[in-house]
Design an enzyme around this catalytic site. Structure first.
Site, short mmCIF file in Angstrom:
data_model
loop_
_atom_site.label_atom_id
_atom_site.label_comp_id
_atom_site.label_asym_id
_atom_site.label_seq_id
_atom_site.Cartn_x
_atom_site.Cartn_y
_atom_site.Cartn_z
N GLY A 55 0.81 -1.21 0.00
CA GLY A 55 0.00 0.00 0.00
C GLY A 55 0.84 1.26 0.00
O GLY A 55 2.03 1.25 -0.31
N GLN A 68 3.72 6.30 -8.02
CA GLN A 68 3.82 6.02 -9.45
C GLN A 68 4.66 4.78 -9.73
O GLN A 68 4.41 4.07 -10.72
CB GLN A 68 4.41 7.22 -10.18
N GLY A 69 5.62 4.48 -8.87
CA GLY A 69 6.40 3.26 -9.05
C GLY A 69 5.52 2.02 -8.99
O GLY A 69 5.65 1.11 -9.82
N HIS A 70 4.61 1.98 -8.02
CA HIS A 70 3.68 0.86 -7.94
C HIS A 70 2.77 0.81 -9.16
O HIS A 70 2.50 -0.26 -9.71
CB HIS A 70 2.80 0.98 -6.68
N GLN A 72 7.85 -9.27 7.94
CA GLN A 72 9.08 -8.74 7.37
C GLN A 72 9.61 -7.50 8.09
O GLN A 72 10.59 -6.91 7.66
CB GLN A 72 8.89 -8.44 5.88
N GLY A 102 9.40 -4.39 -8.41
CA GLY A 102 10.28 -3.30 -8.79
C GLY A 102 11.75 -3.64 -8.61
O GLY A 102 12.14 -4.35 -7.67
N ASP A 147 14.07 -2.55 -5.18
CA ASP A 147 14.38 -3.53 -4.14
C ASP A 147 15.07 -4.71 -4.80
O ASP A 147 14.50 -5.80 -4.92
CB ASP A 147 13.09 -3.95 -3.43
N MET A 174 11.64 6.48 -6.33
CA MET A 174 10.36 6.59 -5.65
C MET A 174 10.24 5.51 -4.58
O MET A 174 10.59 4.35 -4.81
CB MET A 174 9.21 6.47 -6.65
N SER A 214 7.82 4.58 -0.74
CA SER A 214 6.81 4.98 0.25
C SER A 214 7.46 5.75 1.39
O SER A 214 6.83 6.62 2.01
CB SER A 214 6.08 3.75 0.78
#
Length: 283
Positions: free
Chosen positions: A31, A35-37, A61, A149, A152, A186, A188
């Site tokens: 969540g 824009q990356g998501h 995690q 992505g 990570d 980008m 969160s």
């Protein structure tokens, strides 16, 4: 767009799609979407007939002193953004649905070797939590494709390794890092940064590019490149967690025999941990 919270309802819809001969792509997220998501969702839509986006802040995690309780929840805005992309399902299970017996009684998935070092060294147990929840999501959604992505990068390689080792019939798709105009990756966690800190944070990507330039110019003293890069980050106030040059697939420390490399970096700016990477091919 369907909004589903119950596992039974999710499986029922997936079964109907399968009976209709439709392909499925999964985008797992926690969540607080940016824009990356959304670029992952767009890639997923290009790969498959139907797209499922999961939103689940996975407690397994997070470490003891990490920001689980403070992780931002923006479900209304997330759903609006996903609806605008014509996402087919947003799956938002509860912790109890995913871990009905509690974390202490939960079976888990460990991915050895590639989970060690880098973020795995700084965040013990992190990739066990990632691998476990992703395996559960794969079992629930049974996707043909899953998009992650490249920001990570170690996580992406852990999931690729796990999928291969466990013979899970899912094609893992890595999607290029989305960046601000400044070059900042980008994330969160960028929401925790002030405007001046965001400007400072751009030095991380600039330093990755400087390191790539050194490699492309023929410099092969990897340790010296990393030493100078760390100094550049520290000079602007970043506290370096790691800065390493590795072989791209195994994440083992790069040698002179390697040509496909990844430069991996993590650093703290105040309490915010920034990560980034850059792929480099050398001859």
């Amino acid at each position: 767009m369907q909004s589903i919270t119950e596992i039974k309802s999710l499986r029922s819809q997936i079964k109907a799609w399968r009976q209709a001969g439709l392909s499925v792509a999964l985008v797992p997220t926690m969540g607080n979407l940016h824009q990356g998501h959304f670029s992952l969702v767009e890639k997923a839509k290009n790969m498959a007939d139907k797209v499922v986006v999961s939103i689940f802040v996975n407690p397994m995690q997070f470490g003891i002193n990490e920001d689980l309780d403070n992780y931002p929840h923006t479900l209304t805005a997330d759903k609006q953004g996903l609806a605008e992309l014509d996402t087919d399902i947003v799956f938002t299970p509860s912790v109890e649905a995913i871990y009905p017996n509690g974390l202490n009684a939960q079976s888990f998935v460990d991915v050895p070797t590639i989970s060690m070092g880098y973020c795995g060294g700084s965040r013990p147990g992190h990739f066990r939590g990632v691998a476990t929840v992703v395996t559960k999501l794969f079992n629930l959604v049974q996707p043909d494709y899953a998009c992650f992505g490249e920001k990570d990068y170690q996580q992406l390689q852990v999931i690729k390794t796990m999928t291969h080792d466990l013979s899970i019939p899912v094609e893992i798709i890595g999607v290029a890092t989305s960046r601000e105009v400044s070059g900042l990756a980008m994330s969160s966690r960028n929401g925790y940064l002030s405007e001046s800190q965001k400007e400072t944070a751009t030095v991380l990507f600039k330093t990755l590019n400087w390191s790539a330039e050194q490699l492309n110019s023929g410099q092969r003293d990897f340790d010296d490149i990393c030493r100078q890069a760390k100094q550049q980050l520290e000079q602007v106030g970043l506290k370096v967690d790691y800065f390493e040059i590795a072989q791209r697939d195994t994440l083992k420390k790069a040698t002179l025999n390697d040509s496909q490399l990844v430069i991996l970096a993590a650093a703290f700016l105040g309490p915010v941990r920034l990560i980034d990477n850059l792929l480099v091919d050398i001859t």
